[in-house]
Design a protein around this motif. Sequence first.
Motif, PDB file in Angstrom:
ATOM      1  N   ILE A  84       1.059  -0.944  -0.479  1.00 53.59           N
ATOM      2  CA  ILE A  84      -0.302  -0.253   0.164  1.00 53.59           C
ATOM      3  C   ILE A  84       0.681   0.896  -0.142  1.00 53.59           C
ATOM      4  N   ALA A  85       1.974   1.566   0.808  1.00 55.99           N
ATOM      5  CA  ALA A  85       3.349   2.344   0.958  1.00 55.99           C
ATOM      6  C   ALA A  85       3.467   3.101  -0.123  1.00 55.99           C
ATOM      7  N   ALA A  86       3.627   1.456  -0.742  1.00 62.17           N
ATOM      8  CA  ALA A  86       4.919   1.503  -2.295  1.00 62.17           C
ATOM      9  C   ALA A  86       3.588   2.485  -3.537  1.00 62.17           C
ATOM     10  N   TYR A  87       2.394   2.784  -3.407  1.00 55.35           N
ATOM     11  CA  TYR A  87       1.367   3.517  -4.100  1.00 55.35           C
ATOM     12  C   TYR A  87       0.844   4.204  -3.682  1.00 55.35           C
ATOM     13  N   GLY A  88       1.926   5.453  -2.363  1.00 56.59           N
ATOM     14  CA  GLY A  88       1.722   6.633  -1.851  1.00 56.59           C
ATOM     15  C   GLY A  88       0.514   6.537  -0.973  1.00 56.59           C
ATOM     16  N   ILE A  89      -0.302   5.560  -0.493  1.00 57.53           N
ATOM     17  CA  ILE A  89      -1.211   5.377   0.043  1.00 57.53           C
ATOM     18  C   ILE A  89      -0.573   5.612   1.750  1.00 57.53           C
ATOM     19  N   ASN A  90      -0.587   6.451   2.016  1.00 55.78           N
ATOM     20  CA  ASN A  90      -0.286   6.989   4.069  1.00 55.78           C
ATOM     21  C   ASN A  90      -0.757   5.449   4.678  1.00 55.78           C
ATOM     22  N   THR A  91       0.583   5.148   5.542  1.00 55.53           N
ATOM     23  CA  THR A  91      -0.289   3.716   6.362  1.00 55.53           C
ATOM     24  C   THR A  91       0.088   4.160   7.650  1.00 55.53           C
ATOM     25  N   PRO A  92       0.339   3.379   9.056  1.00 58.75           N
ATOM     26  CA  PRO A  92       0.508   3.743  10.443  1.00 58.75           C
ATOM     27  C   PRO A  92       2.184   3.283  10.318  1.00 58.75           C
ATOM     28  N   GLN A  93       2.756   4.067  10.749  1.00 64.85           N
ATOM     29  CA  GLN A  93       4.211   3.456  11.374  1.00 64.85           C
ATOM     30  C   GLN A  93       4.084   1.746  11.208  1.00 64.85           C
ATOM     31  N   ILE A  94       4.879   1.181  11.744  1.00 62.67           N
ATOM     32  CA  ILE A  94       4.886  -0.194  12.048  1.00 62.67           C
ATOM     33  C   ILE A  94       6.446  -0.810  12.026  1.00 62.67           C
ATOM     34  N   ALA A  95       6.215  -1.892  12.607  1.00 60.77           N
ATOM     35  CA  ALA A  95       7.647  -3.051  12.991  1.00 60.77           C
ATOM     36  C   ALA A  95       7.377  -4.688  13.138  1.00 60.77           C
ATOM     37  N   VAL A  96       7.927  -5.550  12.594  1.00 63.44           N
ATOM     38  CA  VAL A  96       7.904  -6.385  12.894  1.00 63.44           C
ATOM     39  C   VAL A  96       9.185  -7.307  14.310  1.00 63.44           C
ATOM     40  N   ALA A  97       8.224  -7.742  14.651  1.00 62.75           N
ATOM     41  CA  ALA A  97       8.634  -8.419  16.257  1.00 62.75           C
ATOM     42  C   ALA A  97       7.952  -9.393  16.634  1.00 62.75           C
ATOM     43  N   THR A  98      10.415 -10.314  16.537  1.00 66.04           N
ATOM     44  CA  THR A  98       9.706 -12.081  16.612  1.00 66.04           C
ATOM     45  C   THR A  98       9.920 -12.475  18.347  1.00 66.04           C
ATOM     46  N   THR A  99      10.417 -11.310  18.901  1.00 64.70           N
ATOM     47  CA  THR A  99      11.062 -11.699  20.288  1.00 64.70           C
ATOM     48  C   THR A  99      10.083 -10.264  21.620  1.00 64.70           C
ATOM     49  N   ARG A 100       9.564 -10.042  23.030  1.00 63.73           N
ATOM     50  CA  ARG A 100       9.216  -9.674  23.683  1.00 63.73           C
ATOM     51  C   ARG A 100      10.555  -8.334  23.496  1.00 63.73           C
TER      52      ARG A 100
END
Length: 198
Positions: A84-100
């Motif tokens: 979605i972001a690649a097409y210029g649509i605003n998205t919330p800031q995100i991150a992927v986590a795999t540990t606490r």
Amino acid sequence: DKPVIAGSLFALTDNAEIASRMADRHIPLIESSREILIAMRHLLNHGRQHGQQEADHRENPAAAEWRQRIITSPMSEDENMALIAAYGINTPQIAVATTRDEACAAASDIGGPVVLKTLAEGVHHKTEMGGVHVNLASADAVRDAYDDLAERLSPRVLVAAMAAPGFEMALGAVNDRDFGMAVMISSGGIGVEMLDDK
């Protein structure tokens, strides 16, 4: 510029005044459902014949890469966000986590209340599975939410900024038998299934 027409389903009424106002704006007024459908058919045929060349010139540079990714395997929510972001649509800031610790660090970097969502494979309705924790405003809250998701579903989670209050919508694509590729817009979240609003 896009072609615009106006249609009236009240064939027995006098539409002269409306037609005059439309004519001033160079918008044709078509009366009766039959004539409207015929006009739509001609417009669609015209688009199929002449629209492809123009569409090719406007294609996003990343389209080919994303097209290949989409047909390879189901995409995770973080990948959907990137698309979605690649097409210029605003998205919330995100991150992927795999540990606490990664989840806490991501929440600290994002700042403010955050959401934790499971990225467990095969979970499409996260809310019903208890796979979403919202409005997490402290490190303790993030830790507790992460531990719950990791224990029940998967250690892989999405950490995202809380979106501002608003109306939740779903956006997608539908390959309609009659009209071809079309944009699908409906109520978001559980409303998609509960209301069949698409």
